[in-house]
Design a protein around this motif. Structure first.
Motif, PDB file in Angstrom:
ATOM      1  N   PRO A 233       6.912   6.684  -3.142  1.00  0.00           N
ATOM      2  CA  PRO A 233       6.118   5.679  -2.417  1.00  0.00           C
ATOM      3  C   PRO A 233       6.426   4.247  -2.848  1.00  0.00           C
ATOM      4  O   PRO A 233       6.311   3.321  -2.043  1.00  0.00           O
ATOM      5  N   ILE A 234       6.812   4.065  -4.105  1.00  0.00           N
ATOM      6  CA  ILE A 234       7.139   2.718  -4.582  1.00  0.00           C
ATOM      7  C   ILE A 234       8.403   2.206  -3.901  1.00  0.00           C
ATOM      8  O   ILE A 234       8.462   1.070  -3.408  1.00  0.00           O
ATOM      9  N   TRP A 235       9.447   3.050  -3.875  1.00  0.00           N
ATOM     10  CA  TRP A 235      10.701   2.644  -3.235  1.00  0.00           C
ATOM     11  C   TRP A 235      10.528   2.448  -1.728  1.00  0.00           C
ATOM     12  O   TRP A 235      11.092   1.520  -1.146  1.00  0.00           O
ATOM     13  N   ILE A 236       9.741   3.320  -1.113  1.00  0.00           N
ATOM     14  CA  ILE A 236       9.467   3.157   0.313  1.00  0.00           C
ATOM     15  C   ILE A 236       8.701   1.854   0.554  1.00  0.00           C
ATOM     16  O   ILE A 236       8.984   1.109   1.498  1.00  0.00           O
TER      17      ILE A 236
ATOM     18  N   VAL B  46      -7.055   5.647 -15.694  1.00  0.00           N
ATOM     19  CA  VAL B  46      -6.788   5.118 -14.352  1.00  0.00           C
ATOM     20  C   VAL B  46      -7.793   4.048 -13.926  1.00  0.00           C
ATOM     21  O   VAL B  46      -7.391   2.984 -13.436  1.00  0.00           O
ATOM     22  N   PRO B  47      -9.113   4.261 -14.112  1.00  0.00           N
ATOM     23  CA  PRO B  47     -10.055   3.217 -13.674  1.00  0.00           C
ATOM     24  C   PRO B  47      -9.803   1.877 -14.347  1.00  0.00           C
ATOM     25  O   PRO B  47      -9.920   0.822 -13.711  1.00  0.00           O
ATOM     26  N   TRP B  48      -9.460   1.895 -15.623  1.00  0.00           N
ATOM     27  CA  TRP B  48      -9.276   0.639 -16.348  1.00  0.00           C
ATOM     28  C   TRP B  48      -7.952  -0.018 -15.980  1.00  0.00           C
ATOM     29  O   TRP B  48      -7.833  -1.256 -16.011  1.00  0.00           O
TER      30      TRP B  48
ATOM     31  N   PHE C  53       0.806  -1.212   0.000  1.00  0.00           N
ATOM     32  CA  PHE C  53       0.000   0.000   0.000  1.00  0.00           C
ATOM     33  C   PHE C  53       0.839   1.262   0.000  1.00  0.00           C
ATOM     34  O   PHE C  53       0.348   2.327  -0.369  1.00  0.00           O
ATOM     35  N   GLY C  54       2.107   1.152   0.392  1.00  0.00           N
ATOM     36  CA  GLY C  54       2.988   2.295   0.225  1.00  0.00           C
ATOM     37  C   GLY C  54       3.087   2.685  -1.233  1.00  0.00           C
ATOM     38  O   GLY C  54       3.148   3.869  -1.584  1.00  0.00           O
TER      39      GLY C  54
ATOM     40  N   ILE D 178      -1.133   5.619  -6.370  1.00  0.00           N
ATOM     41  CA  ILE D 178      -0.983   5.047  -7.696  1.00  0.00           C
ATOM     42  C   ILE D 178      -1.547   5.959  -8.783  1.00  0.00           C
ATOM     43  O   ILE D 178      -1.034   5.982  -9.915  1.00  0.00           O
ATOM     44  N   ALA D 179      -2.592   6.722  -8.475  1.00  0.00           N
ATOM     45  CA  ALA D 179      -3.172   7.610  -9.491  1.00  0.00           C
ATOM     46  C   ALA D 179      -2.147   8.645  -9.943  1.00  0.00           C
ATOM     47  O   ALA D 179      -2.051   8.974 -11.124  1.00  0.00           O
TER      48      ALA D 179
END
Length: 407
Positions: free
Chosen positions: A357-360, A238-240, A217-218, A223-224
């Motif tokens: 956030p991805i790396w964290i 984004v929704p798809w 979830f980090g 993600i948007a």
């Protein structure tokens, strides 16, 4: 199939939608309230932390009350919270609405599972519980993308009004279709349940849940922003793209359950390690649209593939007192959710960009892998678990099977 199961599944669908749809709408919410991305992320963290309070506090406080009445009260909380969020004039009221809506989450799934099992014959209990949880899965695969699309077209508030309406449907269905179950046996005694927490493996399992879920979830909370500002996708896409993530979690959850039946610890080590690799790849390749598409699917698969094993592991080491420990694990998932959202927000606020956030998340997941490896090592040492966690005679069969799977 009893129609009451459908009513419970609708409630689960609404709860899943409430928890996860905010992630796709976060940029719109932040703009509407004039707050930063990190501040808007607290609408996710606040919800997650409130789930922990509800999972433990409400479950313990309502042990002796009729289950159907408790379920109805929980759905009323759900409706009030989402309506408050939809109508919120400012960020503070929106946060209050999220907190109120979250209080029902853990208790609903815990009590709802018991009610679902009582609606069918003993040999069909697992299937009945699975039907209820199908609502949660459907929320991720279908509800979140549709809710994000709806919010982008008609404003984010419209999504929460629709969720409130889903709550009303669930309330009517539970009231009309779920019979008042006859509580069998003695009520749960909190003192007995609390003794399970004398087990070191219970605490290690909770830590793995927090870190493994928090790592995913980090990366997923923001993600948007990653999809639009880094990968270059249009907002309308984004929704798809979230459908891919949802498809991954469904398949991963199914595979994780099958593999965990053979080896709980082996499955957890493998899936968590794979998630670390996927998140590192995402951090390196987030600018690439084709790579992002594949990685979203894999992130959902390996992330949610840990859920069956994590829940089974804590039930095994809780022994004859699994009720509160199982509820605590639901809370731990949401502590991880809050941890990931907060840590990712810190990275963005520090000016590290939307890949931070991805790396964290990768670092947090790596910590989960280390704790899991230590837990497996500690479990193999010739040391007895505390007597309080020892299964009761009538419950010996299930932990014995889980023990074999854990090996």
């Amino acid at each position: 199939m009893p129609l009451g199961l459908i009513a419970l599944a609708i409630g689960a669908f609404g709860i899943g939608l409430t928890e996860f749809v905010i992630m796709g709408l976060l940029p719109d919410v932040a703009r509407d309230f004039g707050v930063s991305e990190a501040t808007a992320g607290w609408l996710i963290s606040g919800y997650a932390l409130s789930v922990v309070v509800g999972a433990l506090g409400i479950t313990a406080a309502t042990t002796r009350l009729p289950r159907k009445a408790v379920l109805i009260g929980l759905v009323v909380l759900f409706i009030i919270g989402n309506a408050l969020t939809a109508a919120a004039p400012d960020y503070g009221v929106a946060m209050l609405g999220r907190i109120v809506a979250a209080l029902n989450h853990g208790a609903f799934f815990g009590i709802g599972s018991v009610v679902a099992a009582e609606l069918v014959a003993p040999e069909k209990k697992a299937g009945a519980i699975a039907i209820m949880f199908t609502g949660l899965t459907a929320a991720n695969v279908l509800g979140v993308p549709f809710g994000t699309f709806l919010g982008q077209q008609f404003g984010w508030r419209s999504t929460f009004w629709v969720i409130s309406a889903i709550g009303i449907v669930a309330l009517a269905g539970i009231a009309a279709l779920v019979p008042a179950p006859k509580d069998a046996g003695e009520p749960v005694r909190l003192r007995s349940e609390l003794r399970a927490f004398r087990s070191a493996q219970v605490w290690l399992s909770l830590a793995v849940t927090v870190l493994a879920y928090g790592g995913m979830f980090g990366a997923f909370t923001y993600i948007a922003y990653t999809l639009t500002d880094v990968a270059g996708f249009a907002s309308a896409s984004v929704p798809w793209l979230l459908v891919l993530f949802g498809a991954g979690l469904v398949i991963g959850n199914w595979l994780g359950g099958r593999f965990a039946d053979r080896s709980i610890d082996g499955t957890l080590l493998g899936f968590i390690a794979a998630l670390v690799v996927v998140l590192v790849a995402f951090g390196l390749l987030a600018f690439s649209q084709p790579a992002t598409i594949v990685i979203l699917f894999l992130m959902g698969g390996f992330g949610f593939g840990t859920v069956p094993g994590l829940q089974s592991r804590i039930m095994h080491y809780a022994g004859g007192a699994p009720t509160l420990a199982s509820g605590a694990n639901i809370g731990a998932f949401n502590v991880g959710n809050a941890l990931g959202a907060w840590a990712g927000g810190v990275g963005i606020a520090a000016g590290l960009g939307y890949t931070a956030p991805i790396w964290i998340g990768a670092a947090i997941t790596l910590a989960a892998l280390i704790v899991m490896a230590f837990a497996v090592f500690a479990a193999k040492r010739p040391r007895r678990e505390p007597a309080a966690a020892k299964p009761e005679p009538e419950q010996q069969a299930q932990p014995a099977a889980l023990s074999a799977a854990a090996r």
